[in-house]
Design an enzyme around this catalytic site. Sequence first.
Site, PDB file in Angstrom:
ATOM      1  N   ASP A  48       1.004  -1.292  -0.016  1.00  0.00           N
ATOM      2  CA  ASP A  48      -0.071   0.109  -0.020  1.00  0.00           C
ATOM      3  C   ASP A  48       0.922   1.388  -0.053  1.00  0.00           C
ATOM      4  O   ASP A  48       0.446   2.422  -0.159  1.00  0.00           O
ATOM      5  CB  ASP A  48      -1.022   0.052   1.225  1.00  0.00           C
ATOM      6  CG  ASP A  48      -0.286  -0.093   2.661  1.00  0.00           C
ATOM      7  OD1 ASP A  48       1.010  -0.073   2.849  1.00  0.00           O
ATOM      8  OD2 ASP A  48      -1.007  -0.088   3.625  1.00  0.00           O
ATOM      9  N   ASP A  87      -0.803  -6.247  -0.004  1.00  0.00           N
ATOM     10  CA  ASP A  87      -1.265  -5.550   1.201  1.00  0.00           C
ATOM     11  C   ASP A  87      -2.839  -5.406   1.428  1.00  0.00           C
ATOM     12  O   ASP A  87      -3.435  -5.285   0.387  1.00  0.00           O
ATOM     13  CB  ASP A  87      -0.798  -4.035   1.498  1.00  0.00           C
ATOM     14  CG  ASP A  87       0.926  -3.906   2.122  1.00  0.00           C
ATOM     15  OD1 ASP A  87       0.930  -5.033   2.712  1.00  0.00           O
ATOM     16  OD2 ASP A  87       1.372  -3.032   2.054  1.00  0.00           O
ATOM     17  N   LYS A 117      -0.987  -9.455   3.208  1.00  0.00           N
ATOM     18  CA  LYS A 117       0.010  -8.940   4.340  1.00  0.00           C
ATOM     19  C   LYS A 117      -0.847  -7.962   5.144  1.00  0.00           C
ATOM     20  O   LYS A 117      -1.649  -7.243   4.484  1.00  0.00           O
ATOM     21  CB  LYS A 117       1.034  -8.195   3.743  1.00  0.00           C
ATOM     22  CG  LYS A 117       2.071  -7.715   4.899  1.00  0.00           C
ATOM     23  CD  LYS A 117       3.644  -7.250   4.471  1.00  0.00           C
ATOM     24  CE  LYS A 117       3.196  -5.836   3.515  1.00  0.00           C
ATOM     25  NZ  LYS A 117       2.984  -4.695   4.581  1.00  0.00           N
ATOM     26  N   GLU A 119      -0.554  -5.225   8.684  1.00  0.00           N
ATOM     27  CA  GLU A 119       0.232  -4.716   9.850  1.00  0.00           C
ATOM     28  C   GLU A 119      -0.586  -4.829  11.367  1.00  0.00           C
ATOM     29  O   GLU A 119      -1.739  -4.735  11.411  1.00  0.00           O
ATOM     30  CB  GLU A 119       0.065  -3.097   9.485  1.00  0.00           C
ATOM     31  CG  GLU A 119       0.817  -2.815   8.212  1.00  0.00           C
ATOM     32  CD  GLU A 119       1.005  -1.234   7.722  1.00  0.00           C
ATOM     33  OE1 GLU A 119       0.614  -0.455   8.945  1.00  0.00           O
ATOM     34  OE2 GLU A 119       1.429  -0.999   6.887  1.00  0.00           O
ATOM     35  N   GLU A 186       9.940  -3.756  10.097  1.00  0.00           N
ATOM     36  CA  GLU A 186      10.249  -2.419   9.368  1.00  0.00           C
ATOM     37  C   GLU A 186      10.691  -1.286  10.472  1.00  0.00           C
ATOM     38  O   GLU A 186      10.442  -1.197  11.429  1.00  0.00           O
ATOM     39  CB  GLU A 186       8.875  -1.720   8.564  1.00  0.00           C
ATOM     40  CG  GLU A 186       9.251  -0.501   8.007  1.00  0.00           C
ATOM     41  CD  GLU A 186       8.334  -0.029   7.189  1.00  0.00           C
ATOM     42  OE1 GLU A 186       8.431   1.089   6.695  1.00  0.00           O
ATOM     43  OE2 GLU A 186       7.424  -0.881   7.067  1.00  0.00           O
TER      44      GLU A 186
END
Length: 289
Positions: A48, A87, A117, A119, A186
């Site tokens: 994204d 994402d 994916k 977060e 990250e």
Amino acid sequence: MAGKQMLNIVKMKRMKQDGDPISMITAYDYPSAVLAEEAGVDIILVGDSLGNVVLGYDTTIPVTLDDMVYHSRSVARGAKNTFIVTDMPFMTYHGSIDETLRGVSRIMQEGHAQAVKMEGGAEIADTVKRIVQAGVPMLGHIGLTPQSVNQIGGYRIQGKDEADAKRLLEDARALEQAGAFGIVLELVTEEVAAYISSELSIPTIGIGAGRGCDGQVLVYHDVLKYTSNYRNKRFVKTFGDIGEQIRSGISAYVQEVKTRQFPAEEHVFAAEDGVLDNLYGKGKAEIHS
């Protein structure tokens, strides 16, 4: 790459065990995906981050599910032999599980991805478990989570103190137990990222997380300086400067158009003899040619 075999989650786990680093790069369109596959990359991430890099937003937050499906489908057409992770965008997996699964279904069926994916850490573990139970491979993402940039106070390095390091490890373990096949780390301190990697049976893929991860990911446009006024980032190494080549190439084109050097004789097509005489009448053809 001719004859390339697509990676799968079993092979990725074996790569971790064998100490074989995993290479991942973002791509957002067909030509980028074609070139990434030809270069031999293991995994393509349709991130994204396209919001910042391609769509011109300041953050990833405005990116929609429709955006991700569209770009994922474009990438899938260009990289038919590469494992593609796409994402789930902002706020598409924090509501009901039915709503989340509908979004995941669109990414997989319409976007033609091999995995999604998401977060977050322990707080999304139950959702991850349900997605995996539905038969969808899921890649985690902890550390700096751009979708939460407003909550965490900007783009800050994670894992600098003991409490933060403990939180990251707990998040990583929760994702592993929920069935994630890997985790992106990250902007995590190198020591903490290396320790987390050693504690997990699933691979970690770092971006700004040092040398101890099981793989690395960078943004396509960072690797190639594919932008104007490129801003250097400490955790990025650039391997080309196509931005300058593109700018200078277009500038040369504009100049040749302005000076009538382009098109030249070798770029034009001639009509058959007599066509202009028949069209305009004899003697007038030269006026129009």
